[in-house]
Design a protein around this motif. Structure first.
Motif, mmCIF file in Angstrom:
data_model
loop_
_atom_site.group_PDB
_atom_site.id
_atom_site.type_symbol
_atom_site.label_atom_id
_atom_site.label_comp_id
_atom_site.label_asym_id
_atom_site.label_seq_id
_atom_site.Cartn_x
_atom_site.Cartn_y
_atom_site.Cartn_z
ATOM 1 N N ASP A 3 0.836 -1.208 0.000
ATOM 2 C CA ASP A 3 0.000 0.000 0.000
ATOM 3 C C ASP A 3 0.865 1.250 0.000
ATOM 4 O OD1 ASP A 3 -2.515 -1.284 0.046
ATOM 5 O OD2 ASP A 3 -2.322 -1.638 2.197
ATOM 6 N N TRP A 4 0.416 2.247 -0.776
ATOM 7 C CA TRP A 4 1.155 3.500 -0.887
ATOM 8 C C TRP A 4 0.216 4.674 -0.689
ATOM 9 C CZ3 TRP A 4 6.460 3.424 -1.934
ATOM 10 C CH2 TRP A 4 6.965 2.153 -2.210
ATOM 11 N N LYS A 5 0.727 5.720 -0.070
ATOM 12 C CA LYS A 5 -0.021 6.948 0.128
ATOM 13 C C LYS A 5 0.466 7.977 -0.884
ATOM 14 C CE LYS A 5 -0.802 10.685 3.473
ATOM 15 N NZ LYS A 5 -0.464 11.186 4.840
ATOM 16 N N ILE A 6 -0.454 8.462 -1.723
ATOM 17 C CA ILE A 6 -0.085 9.468 -2.715
ATOM 18 C C ILE A 6 0.031 10.826 -2.032
ATOM 19 C CG2 ILE A 6 -0.788 10.663 -4.813
ATOM 20 C CD1 ILE A 6 -2.136 8.104 -5.718
ATOM 21 N N LEU A 7 1.199 11.430 -2.138
ATOM 22 C CA LEU A 7 1.459 12.724 -1.522
ATOM 23 C C LEU A 7 1.105 13.874 -2.448
ATOM 24 C CD1 LEU A 7 4.906 11.984 0.162
ATOM 25 C CD2 LEU A 7 2.624 11.759 1.152
ATOM 26 N N SER A 8 1.359 13.688 -3.740
ATOM 27 C CA SER A 8 1.051 14.748 -4.697
ATOM 28 C C SER A 8 1.032 14.202 -6.113
ATOM 29 C CB SER A 8 2.075 15.889 -4.602
ATOM 30 O OG SER A 8 3.360 15.444 -4.993
ATOM 31 N N VAL A 9 0.264 14.873 -6.965
ATOM 32 C CA VAL A 9 0.258 14.614 -8.403
ATOM 33 C C VAL A 9 0.270 15.971 -9.091
ATOM 34 C CG1 VAL A 9 -0.919 13.571 -10.360
ATOM 35 C CG2 VAL A 9 -1.048 12.470 -8.118
ATOM 36 N N GLN A 10 1.360 16.254 -9.806
ATOM 37 C CA GLN A 10 1.520 17.556 -10.434
ATOM 38 C C GLN A 10 1.739 17.395 -11.936
ATOM 39 O OE1 GLN A 10 1.229 20.470 -8.879
ATOM 40 N NE2 GLN A 10 0.991 19.584 -6.838
#
Length: 222
Positions: free
Chosen positions: A199-206
């Motif tokens: 499992d991964w937590k998305i911190l940002s998508v730019q």
């Protein structure tokens, strides 16, 4: 995902398509992303103490692994995972540019048989295939605090499986390659059930022009 005890920050970086591919089934991979994404990749290099790739990436792409296009950007130490000592003497990573190179070989290879160049250190693992956690211990003893892992797929998989990746940076192009034989960015993790997936937590998508830059970190398991 429980992270092993290490003071080294490990960032895994890949340029991928919307369907998670890093190359076609014929091995074509240039260029998946645009110039802005590639420049950000060079910025990442300049921010790390070392950059690591597997020998298959060197044999297929012959990368230089230097930092380019970043004002005052430094090129990190180049680390090549090369279990069988196959690194060609004319590889770009061995260019005499003053940057240290660490060639990591397996324990079945005699270091004396390796024809190394200037600024090249031969690091012999205690196992046939160098393990990520062992390597991180060696790098930590050398004073390194950050490592950028740029592939390929098997290397990505081994680092994720070891639980030592602290940051994931994916540069995603709006392209679809398709096909089961086209190479994905992460190798086999032995995941049989969705419940067992990391499992991964998305911190940002730019956005980066036509591409996207996604940053994520592992979710710590309880």
């Amino acid at each position: 995902m429980n992270s092993p005890t290490t003071n080294i920050q490990v960032t895994l970086k890949a340029a991928i398509t919307l369907d998670g591919k890093i190359a076609t089934d014929r091995g074509d991979s240039k260029w998946i992303t645009g110039e802005s994404a590639r420049l950000e990749g060079h910025r990442l290099r300049s921010q790390h103490d070392a950059i690591l790739v597997g020998i298959n990436t060197v044999l297929k792409d012959n990368p230089s692994l230097t930092t380019r296009g970043i004002p005052n950007g430094r090129s990190p130490t180049r680390i090549i995972l090369d279990s069988k000592g196959r690194l060609p003497s004319d590889s770009k990573v061995l260019e005499d540019d003053g940057v240290q190179v660490i060639q990591v070989i397996g324990n079945e290879i005699n270091p004396a048989t390796i024809k190394s160049g200037k600024n090249v250190e031969i690091l012999r693992a205690p196992s046939t295939h160098p393990e990520p956690l062992w390597l991180l211990e060696q790098l930590e003893m050398k004073g390194m605090r950050s490592l950028l892992v740029e592939g390929g797929a098997k290397v990505h998989g081994s680092f994720i499986e070891s639980g030592c990746v602290t940051r994931l940076q994916l540069f995603i192009a709006p392209k679809v390659i398709g096909g089961q034989s086209a190479l994905s960015w992460c190798g086999d993790l032995g995941t049989n059930l969705i419940a067992d997936a990391t499992d991964w937590k998305i911190l940002s998508v730019q956005p980066l022009d036509q591409d996207f830059h996604l940053i994520a970190e592992p979710v710590e398991s309880s």
